[in-house]
Scaffold this active site. Structure first.
Site, mmCIF file in Angstrom:
data_model
loop_
_atom_site.group_PDB
_atom_site.id
_atom_site.type_symbol
_atom_site.label_atom_id
_atom_site.label_comp_id
_atom_site.label_asym_id
_atom_site.label_seq_id
_atom_site.Cartn_x
_atom_site.Cartn_y
_atom_site.Cartn_z
ATOM 1 N N ARG A 1 0.839 -1.193 0.000
ATOM 2 C CA ARG A 1 0.000 0.000 0.000
ATOM 3 C C ARG A 1 0.878 1.248 0.000
ATOM 4 O O ARG A 1 2.062 1.202 0.304
ATOM 5 C CB ARG A 1 -0.923 0.004 1.226
ATOM 6 C CG ARG A 1 -2.031 -1.027 1.176
ATOM 7 C CD ARG A 1 -2.805 -1.090 2.488
ATOM 8 N NE ARG A 1 -2.000 -1.650 3.572
ATOM 9 C CZ ARG A 1 -2.426 -1.777 4.823
ATOM 10 N NH1 ARG A 1 -3.640 -1.346 5.155
ATOM 11 N NH2 ARG A 1 -1.651 -2.316 5.743
ATOM 12 N N LYS B 1 1.580 2.122 7.226
ATOM 13 C CA LYS B 1 1.887 1.335 8.414
ATOM 14 C C LYS B 1 2.817 2.085 9.366
ATOM 15 O O LYS B 1 3.469 3.062 8.998
ATOM 16 C CB LYS B 1 2.523 0.004 8.024
ATOM 17 C CG LYS B 1 1.530 -0.970 7.414
ATOM 18 C CD LYS B 1 0.339 -1.237 8.316
ATOM 19 C CE LYS B 1 0.700 -1.994 9.575
ATOM 20 N NZ LYS B 1 -0.469 -2.199 10.478
ATOM 21 N N TYR C 1 -1.008 4.879 10.439
ATOM 22 C CA TYR C 1 -1.408 3.947 11.484
ATOM 23 C C TYR C 1 -0.237 3.780 12.443
ATOM 24 O O TYR C 1 0.914 3.659 12.016
ATOM 25 C CB TYR C 1 -1.767 2.582 10.895
ATOM 26 C CG TYR C 1 -3.094 2.541 10.168
ATOM 27 C CD1 TYR C 1 -4.295 2.753 10.840
ATOM 28 C CD2 TYR C 1 -3.150 2.265 8.805
ATOM 29 C CE1 TYR C 1 -5.511 2.720 10.179
ATOM 30 C CE2 TYR C 1 -4.357 2.218 8.129
ATOM 31 C CZ TYR C 1 -5.540 2.447 8.822
ATOM 32 O OH TYR C 1 -6.738 2.403 8.157
ATOM 33 N N HIS D 1 -0.879 2.189 16.193
ATOM 34 C CA HIS D 1 -1.165 1.063 17.095
ATOM 35 C C HIS D 1 -0.155 1.015 18.243
ATOM 36 O O HIS D 1 0.470 -0.016 18.514
ATOM 37 C CB HIS D 1 -1.164 -0.257 16.315
ATOM 38 C CG HIS D 1 -2.193 -0.319 15.232
ATOM 39 N ND1 HIS D 1 -3.546 -0.415 15.494
ATOM 40 C CD2 HIS D 1 -2.060 -0.281 13.875
ATOM 41 C CE1 HIS D 1 -4.209 -0.444 14.348
ATOM 42 N NE2 HIS D 1 -3.342 -0.350 13.355
ATOM 43 N N GLU E 1 -5.891 5.244 13.378
ATOM 44 C CA GLU E 1 -6.844 4.354 14.045
ATOM 45 C C GLU E 1 -7.545 4.990 15.234
ATOM 46 O O GLU E 1 -8.524 4.423 15.746
ATOM 47 C CB GLU E 1 -6.170 3.053 14.471
ATOM 48 C CG GLU E 1 -5.235 3.148 15.664
ATOM 49 C CD GLU E 1 -3.816 3.565 15.286
ATOM 50 O OE1 GLU E 1 -2.953 3.566 16.182
ATOM 51 O OE2 GLU E 1 -3.570 3.897 14.105
ATOM 52 N N ASP F 1 -2.525 -6.485 15.518
ATOM 53 C CA ASP F 1 -1.786 -5.218 15.580
ATOM 54 C C ASP F 1 -2.093 -4.428 16.838
ATOM 55 O O ASP F 1 -1.429 -3.427 17.123
ATOM 56 C CB ASP F 1 -2.012 -4.366 14.325
ATOM 57 C CG ASP F 1 -3.478 -4.147 14.005
ATOM 58 O OD1 ASP F 1 -4.330 -4.475 14.855
ATOM 59 O OD2 ASP F 1 -3.780 -3.647 12.910
#
Length: 363
Positions: free
Chosen positions: A15, A74, A93, A95, A117, A269
């Site tokens: 991605r 990511k 993102y 996490h 997120e 994750d």
């Protein structure tokens, strides 16, 4: 603003943070976008498509990271931590509740970081997590069906069964977006499907969608201990925004599952909800423990990068534009975006992450 778009370096992560259409819109507003060469190729967007809309192709990730704001998909990998600095705004993102070392690196660098997120609207929706949750939920059943094949180490169960032979049993822990989409695909394959959730209201809503095609159970220890050993495929779909996922299935319960059954934990994750599950990768997606095939790829939507990149950009781009136009001042005018701020100037500001790493808050 000068915006950097580095190539993702997580294992088989294809991605990319911005599509050519998004870059075109930013350039038309007077912003400059620096794209690491090859950043979009894995998602079907070659360098030429970025150049023709005004993007500037740069030779390496260091140059992309040297801009005022970096947009990724990511969480940064350890080799990218040296790029962190006090005057950088990172939008991706993160996490963090499951990433102590990343959190520590962010704090020590003085960077400001907004996590996709945890961007949350007033009605509790997570608009930047939703598109990937839809994709991950649907992929979880596709992957589950594959790893139930005997050649992949599974029981040799066809989820849809055939006349005269029972269909496979799919147990989904969590009835949110991931769980709902997983159920949608599992039903389409003809599997027997169960969803467990702690919200009676959510279970009632799911009944209006699926009717009698899904068995809906309140999520408690007794029900989990009954249904997990009977399942051919268990899908972890638990989400507690910004926090580590609770452990719902312990080692002893996994040991009671049938040999060759499969566990796929979409919550990996955020730490995962299966005690025996650990993060894997698209290169080495599974391992066997207690005779059960475990799949723990954190970047599952990376398997469908053309679809996932566009779905993500459809949701992230309005926020990217606000940040490009106003910087961190955009958070004062957008309460949902403000919820995404996890680290500001090297200080943890998101409550759930503060609770997870109190020593880093005090540092």
């Amino acid at each position: 603003m000068k915006i950097g778009l580095p190539k993702e370096i997580k294992d088989q992560e294809f991605r990319v943070g911005l599509t050519p259409a998004s870059v075109q819109a930013l350039c038309r507003q007077g912003h400059e976008v620096f794209i690491e060469t090859g950043a979009g190729e894995g998602a079907g967007f070659p360098d030429e498509e970025y150049q023709v809309v005004g993007g500037q192709i740069v030779a390496d990730g260091a140059t992309a990271w040297a801009q005022e704001m970096v947009v990724k998909v990511k969480e940064p990998q350890p080799s990218e931590y040296p790029y962190f600095r006090p005057d950088l705004l990172l939008f991706t993102y993160l996490h963090l509740a499951a990433e102590r070392e990343l959190t520590k690196a962010l704090v020590e660098s003085g960077i400001s970081a907004i996590a996709y997120e945890t961007v949350m609207t007033a009605d509790g929706r997570l608009p930047l997590l939703t598109p990937m949750s839809i994709i991950a939920g649907r992929l979880s059943v596709q992957f589950g069906a594959r790893y139930l094949e005997k050649q992949q180490g599974g029981r040799g169960v066809l989820l849809g069964g055939v006349p005269g032979v029972p269909a496979g049993r799919v147990t989904i822990l969590g009835g949110g977006i991931v769980g709902t989409e997983a159920a949608r695909i599992a039903i389409g394959m003809g599997a027997q499907v169960q969803i467990l959730d702690i919200s009676v209201d959510r279970l009632s809503y799911l009944e209006t969608i699926f009717g009698s095609r899904v068995e809906l159970l309140y999520s408690n220890a007794a029900h989990i201990e009954t249904v997990v050993p009977q399942a051919d495929l268990v899908i972890g779909a638990v989400l507690v925004p910004g926090r580590k996922a609770p452990t719902l299935v312990n080692k002893a319960l996994v040991a009671q599952m049938k040999p060759g059954s499969v566990i796929i934990d979409v919550a990996v994750d955020q730490g995962g909800c299966i005690e025996t599950l650990r993060p894997t990768s698209h290169s080495q997606p599974t391992y066997v423990e207690s005779g059960v095939v475990h799949f723990g790829v954190p970047n599952m939507p990376g398997a469908a990068p053309w679809t996932a990149t566009q779905a993500l950009n459809n949701c992230t781009f309005p926020y990217v534009m606000k940040l490009a136009n106003q910087g961190l001042a955009a958070l004062e005018q957008d309460a949902a975006l403000a919820q995404g701020l996890n680290v500001k100037a090297g200080k943890i500001v998101y409550p759930a992450v503060q609770e997870t790493f109190p020593d880093l808050v005090a540092a």
